[in-house]
Write a protein that holds these residues in place. Sequence first.
Motif, PDB file in Angstrom:
ATOM      1  N   THR A  84      58.402  60.559  66.644  1.00  0.00           N
ATOM      2  CA  THR A  84      58.342  60.989  65.289  1.00  0.00           C
ATOM      3  C   THR A  84      58.425  62.462  65.403  1.00  0.00           C
ATOM      4  N   ALA A  85      58.627  63.425  64.260  1.00  0.00           N
ATOM      5  CA  ALA A  85      58.894  64.710  64.220  1.00  0.00           C
ATOM      6  C   ALA A  85      57.443  65.537  64.621  1.00  0.00           C
ATOM      7  N   TYR A  86      56.450  64.840  64.675  1.00  0.00           N
ATOM      8  CA  TYR A  86      55.154  65.394  65.110  1.00  0.00           C
ATOM      9  C   TYR A  86      54.706  64.901  66.619  1.00  0.00           C
ATOM     10  N   GLN A  87      55.307  64.155  67.252  1.00  0.00           N
ATOM     11  CA  GLN A  87      55.294  63.791  68.647  1.00  0.00           C
ATOM     12  C   GLN A  87      56.198  64.613  69.498  1.00  0.00           C
ATOM     13  N   TYR A  88      57.342  64.919  68.994  1.00  0.00           N
ATOM     14  CA  TYR A  88      58.325  65.824  69.660  1.00  0.00           C
ATOM     15  C   TYR A  88      58.752  66.846  68.835  1.00  0.00           C
ATOM     16  N   HIS A  89      58.529  68.141  69.095  1.00  0.00           N
ATOM     17  CA  HIS A  89      58.888  69.302  68.143  1.00  0.00           C
ATOM     18  C   HIS A  89      59.081  70.586  68.969  1.00  0.00           C
ATOM     19  N   PRO A  90      59.991  70.386  69.617  1.00  0.00           N
ATOM     20  CA  PRO A  90      60.572  71.763  70.310  1.00  0.00           C
ATOM     21  C   PRO A  90      60.739  73.119  69.276  1.00  0.00           C
ATOM     22  N   PHE A  91      61.207  72.623  68.210  1.00  0.00           N
ATOM     23  CA  PHE A  91      61.517  73.568  66.994  1.00  0.00           C
ATOM     24  C   PHE A  91      60.703  73.665  65.892  1.00  0.00           C
ATOM     25  N   GLY A  92      59.469  73.033  66.208  1.00  0.00           N
ATOM     26  CA  GLY A  92      58.454  72.792  65.225  1.00  0.00           C
ATOM     27  C   GLY A  92      58.788  71.628  64.228  1.00  0.00           C
ATOM     28  N   ALA A  93      57.843  71.412  63.166  1.00  0.00           N
ATOM     29  CA  ALA A  93      58.427  70.329  62.258  1.00  0.00           C
ATOM     30  C   ALA A  93      57.961  70.788  60.897  1.00  0.00           C
ATOM     31  N   GLY A  94      58.331  70.029  59.959  1.00  0.00           N
ATOM     32  CA  GLY A  94      57.804  70.230  58.595  1.00  0.00           C
ATOM     33  C   GLY A  94      58.615  71.185  57.934  1.00  0.00           C
ATOM     34  N   PRO A  95      58.453  71.692  56.656  1.00  0.00           N
ATOM     35  CA  PRO A  95      59.014  72.566  55.852  1.00  0.00           C
ATOM     36  C   PRO A  95      59.355  73.776  56.606  1.00  0.00           C
ATOM     37  N   ARG A  96      58.716  74.209  57.673  1.00  0.00           N
ATOM     38  CA  ARG A  96      59.079  75.425  58.167  1.00  0.00           C
ATOM     39  C   ARG A  96      59.568  75.169  59.724  1.00  0.00           C
ATOM     40  N   ARG A  97      60.281  74.047  59.538  1.00  0.00           N
ATOM     41  CA  ARG A  97      60.829  73.891  61.016  1.00  0.00           C
ATOM     42  C   ARG A  97      61.738  74.763  61.540  1.00  0.00           C
ATOM     43  N   CYS A  98      62.265  75.408  62.654  1.00  0.00           N
ATOM     44  CA  CYS A  98      62.943  76.442  63.039  1.00  0.00           C
ATOM     45  C   CYS A  98      64.294  76.333  62.499  1.00  0.00           C
ATOM     46  N   ILE A  99      64.929  77.287  61.679  1.00  0.00           N
ATOM     47  CA  ILE A  99      66.116  77.063  61.007  1.00  0.00           C
ATOM     48  C   ILE A  99      67.207  77.249  61.890  1.00  0.00           C
ATOM     49  N   GLY A 100      66.925  77.972  63.042  1.00  0.00           N
ATOM     50  CA  GLY A 100      67.970  77.972  64.120  1.00  0.00           C
ATOM     51  C   GLY A 100      68.005  76.881  65.382  1.00  0.00           C
ATOM     52  N   GLY A 101      67.181  75.746  65.008  1.00  0.00           N
ATOM     53  CA  GLY A 101      67.088  75.107  66.137  1.00  0.00           C
ATOM     54  C   GLY A 101      68.499  74.254  66.626  1.00  0.00           C
ATOM     55  N   PRO A 102      69.288  73.884  65.252  1.00  0.00           N
ATOM     56  CA  PRO A 102      70.711  73.330  65.526  1.00  0.00           C
ATOM     57  C   PRO A 102      71.673  74.357  66.307  1.00  0.00           C
ATOM     58  N   LEU A 103      71.622  75.627  66.048  1.00  0.00           N
ATOM     59  CA  LEU A 103      72.262  76.543  66.660  1.00  0.00           C
ATOM     60  C   LEU A 103      71.963  76.572  68.213  1.00  0.00           C
ATOM     61  N   ALA A 104      70.728  76.798  68.579  1.00  0.00           N
ATOM     62  CA  ALA A 104      70.088  76.774  69.892  1.00  0.00           C
ATOM     63  C   ALA A 104      70.896  75.648  70.839  1.00  0.00           C
ATOM     64  N   MET A 105      70.771  74.418  70.074  1.00  0.00           N
ATOM     65  CA  MET A 105      71.478  73.314  70.497  1.00  0.00           C
ATOM     66  C   MET A 105      72.802  73.247  70.769  1.00  0.00           C
ATOM     67  N   GLU A 106      73.471  73.958  70.170  1.00  0.00           N
ATOM     68  CA  GLU A 106      74.911  74.061  70.151  1.00  0.00           C
ATOM     69  C   GLU A 106      75.257  75.137  71.158  1.00  0.00           C
ATOM     70  N   VAL A 107      74.627  76.128  71.467  1.00  0.00           N
ATOM     71  CA  VAL A 107      74.484  77.054  72.351  1.00  0.00           C
ATOM     72  C   VAL A 107      74.324  76.354  73.864  1.00  0.00           C
ATOM     73  N   LEU A 108      73.420  75.712  73.952  1.00  0.00           N
ATOM     74  CA  LEU A 108      73.113  74.826  75.206  1.00  0.00           C
ATOM     75  C   LEU A 108      74.147  73.805  75.460  1.00  0.00           C
ATOM     76  N   ARG A 109      74.579  73.070  74.303  1.00  0.00           N
ATOM     77  CA  ARG A 109      75.557  72.089  74.715  1.00  0.00           C
ATOM     78  C   ARG A 109      77.041  72.587  74.943  1.00  0.00           C
ATOM     79  N   THR A 110      77.143  73.751  74.610  1.00  0.00           N
ATOM     80  CA  THR A 110      78.638  74.329  74.787  1.00  0.00           C
ATOM     81  C   THR A 110      78.668  75.128  75.987  1.00  0.00           C
ATOM     82  N   SER A 111      77.525  75.802  76.564  1.00  0.00           N
ATOM     83  CA  SER A 111      77.392  76.539  77.710  1.00  0.00           C
ATOM     84  C   SER A 111      77.305  75.746  78.822  1.00  0.00           C
ATOM     85  N   LEU A 112      76.487  74.602  78.985  1.00  0.00           N
ATOM     86  CA  LEU A 112      76.280  73.969  80.126  1.00  0.00           C
ATOM     87  C   LEU A 112      77.409  73.461  80.850  1.00  0.00           C
TER      88      LEU A 112
END
Length: 460
Positions: free
Chosen positions: A356-384
């Motif tokens: 669930t979103a509250y068991q695994y939350h590297p970018f937080g969860a709920g209405p304040r979930r980190c808005i930049g999380g998808p971009l961070a994942m893209e940086v990692l996926r593209t660079s690695l």
Amino acid sequence: MELSRDLLGGLRGLHAQHGPIAAFQDGDQRVLFLFDPEYNRQVLSDAQTFHAHFFALRGPKRSSQRRVTCGLLAMNGEQHKRNRRMVKEPFGPRAIEGYRQTIAELAADEVATWHDGECVDFNERMIRYMLKVTSRILFGLDEPALAYELGEQIAHWVALNNDFGVHALAPLENFDAGYQELLSFAQELEANVLKLIHHRRDNPNPAANDVLSILVGSLDAQGGLSDEELVGQCCVLFAAAHMTTAHSFSWTAFLLAQHPSVMQTLWEAIHDGTADEPHPTGAPSLLERVIKESMRVLPASAYSQRIAAEPVRVGPFEVQRGEPLVFTPLITHRLASLCDDPQRFDPDRWVTLKPTAYQYHPFGAGPRRCIGGPLAMEVLRTSLPIFLRDWRLSVQPGARIDAEVKSTMLNPKRGVPMVFDRHPQTTGEGRFIATAIEGNVAELVDLIEVPATNLPRKPR
């Protein structure tokens, strides 16, 4: 607070002693620590009762420090809702797709500086790399030198906040001097960010897709964002993205280097073009499974906090208005209730694992979930894949790798010494070898592929 001297050990100790929720009292100050997903759900899903409080030192009301800290992570209520709607566009799927080529070019530029047989602090390299990536994406693809210069300033401002923010409750003897330095630097930073904002307003470029250009041109029924809001968003978005993603790179590279079987499989998938293809069952790709598992075992964001905006009951505690509550991915991600062998690095668990979103939350969860999380994942996926295609990264034998919790992040205390070796053109088993190391990171992850060692202990 005594706990702040060793937050890593303190968090683990509190959980071991008290279980799903604990209170730490120091004089008149009480902090609640949440370790259980159900308490995470109560707090993170209710943005009205539990407010964000990202910066320890906000500065006087009319100071530059107050304005440059006024981004999404420090906003609450209607101001947060409106700003989040406005900031959402440059972090949406279409915008992120537009950043991919720039990320790939910067990753190739980074690899071009590597030398065969060189030993470097990989964490320091990734901090510098993410400084370039974040600066270019946030502030401009057309003026990289200016964007990088401004990024350097924000990075220094973040460091000052980290250095002095931890002493806000128990100031050191020289705290006042450091605090004045922070206020003065914030004033200089605000002036430079405003110059760039005014330049973007006066010279609009419809083709520009950096975050600042998109935000400057964004409008809603109430108009656009004010200069003060733009300054705060720029500084806080940079602060949130830069170091955490750098640490994610470092911990992921470390875990891959110390798990040769996983690295071999990933390397082969990178070369045959399948690393980023979804699993046949619809589960995440191998590359994404590696990243998600790295963020589970060694999450760069170790903890974050909320402040009770009104009296409320959380578990057995009556929480008073203004009391802080800390939620802890570092602990919650490692609960036995989430998965078997939680200290083991096993990317394939994500073929079936659906937390669930509250068991695994590297970018937080709920209405304040980190808005930049998808971009961070893209940086990692593209660079690695660019980093790993032609290079083998090995941890320096005998290195001491210690993790510490510093300013909410899980930080490699002494860096991550890595040796760069250019791959031969042939393939085959045995090209990746784990190395024996020292340090407390072995208490956080079971390094089952690391050989036994009789290396003499290094002096501390």
